[in-house]
Design a protein around this motif. Sequence first.
Motif, PDB file in Angstrom:
ATOM      1  N   SER A 192       2.573   1.620  -3.421  1.00 43.54           N
ATOM      2  CA  SER A 192       1.674   1.982  -4.535  1.00 43.54           C
ATOM      3  C   SER A 192       1.243   3.439  -4.456  1.00 43.54           C
ATOM      4  N   ASN A 193       1.492   4.080  -3.285  1.00 42.47           N
ATOM      5  CA  ASN A 193       1.207   5.513  -3.151  1.00 42.47           C
ATOM      6  C   ASN A 193       2.471   6.371  -3.148  1.00 42.47           C
ATOM      7  N   ASN A 194       3.611   5.729  -3.451  1.00 34.27           N
ATOM      8  CA  ASN A 194       4.885   6.448  -3.417  1.00 34.27           C
ATOM      9  C   ASN A 194       5.137   7.137  -4.764  1.00 34.27           C
ATOM     10  N   GLU A 232       0.833  -1.213   0.000  1.00 27.80           N
ATOM     11  CA  GLU A 232       0.000   0.000   0.000  1.00 27.80           C
ATOM     12  C   GLU A 232       0.866   1.261   0.000  1.00 27.80           C
ATOM     13  N   GLU A 233       1.888   1.277   0.862  1.00 29.49           N
ATOM     14  CA  GLU A 233       2.808   2.425   0.915  1.00 29.49           C
ATOM     15  C   GLU A 233       3.469   2.660  -0.444  1.00 29.49           C
ATOM     16  N   ILE A 281       5.780   5.459  -8.431  1.00 30.99           N
ATOM     17  CA  ILE A 281       4.767   5.661  -9.481  1.00 30.99           C
ATOM     18  C   ILE A 281       5.445   6.207 -10.741  1.00 30.99           C
ATOM     19  N   LYS A 284      -1.308   5.960 -11.378  1.00 29.72           N
ATOM     20  CA  LYS A 284      -1.719   4.742 -10.671  1.00 29.72           C
ATOM     21  C   LYS A 284      -2.742   3.974 -11.484  1.00 29.72           C
TER      22      LYS A 284
END
Length: 240
Positions: free
Chosen positions: A226-228, A223-224, A232, A240
């Motif tokens: 995929s939001n970095n 999760e961390e 990205i 995303k």
Amino acid sequence: MSGIALSIKGLKVNYGSIEALKGIDMNVKQGQIVAILGSNGAGKTTTLRKISGVLEASGGTLEFLGHDITKMQSNKIAKLGIIQSPEGRQVFRDLTVEENLMTGAYTVKSKKTIQTNFERVYHYFPVLKDRKSQIASTLSGGEQQMLAIGRALMGSPKLLLLDEPSLGLAPLIVKSIFEIIKEIREDGTTVLIVEQNALQTLKIADYAYVLEVGKITMEGSAEELSNNPQLIEAYLGGKK
């Protein structure tokens, strides 16, 4: 908190004078899907090949469920329960689906376990049951990938190593295979997956490491990562 299935400390692997892995640390917790992401030449496949015992380490240690496997031979590592589905599928093209699956069960002595493993593989991949008498070379790319994963499952893995399972496959097939990988984990098998397809992998992984030219440059929960923004930009094409 889950126990550690595989612990890698300071792992170095050389190809001649080239240092392919430059001292990496990695933990794979039991019951998780852990991903190694990175571009071509980052050292992802080298890492899996060392865990399987195909390559020698020039430094560092590997421990699997309390066993030091740093210098262990690959056949003994397989007997401990580390089984790999290789990059490029590498099915036996002239054998039938069923014969291919049988080759994966060479470390399993119990006929009952082999039968259970067949049932498990056919549950995940019903198409393989339909094609069990078919020669492997006549299968589609997606079916061959299912066969490669199925063959690995026939060895009753405690840790399943998957090397680029999405390589060369259509997006719909990739989605389906990744759903099955998730199901395999939910049924109790720990999975270490190497992938270039970061976006799909982070959707199913619990934790991930990013390798760049033999070094881990990033790690964290799926999760961390995929939001970095950095990840990205580098691996998910800026979106995303």
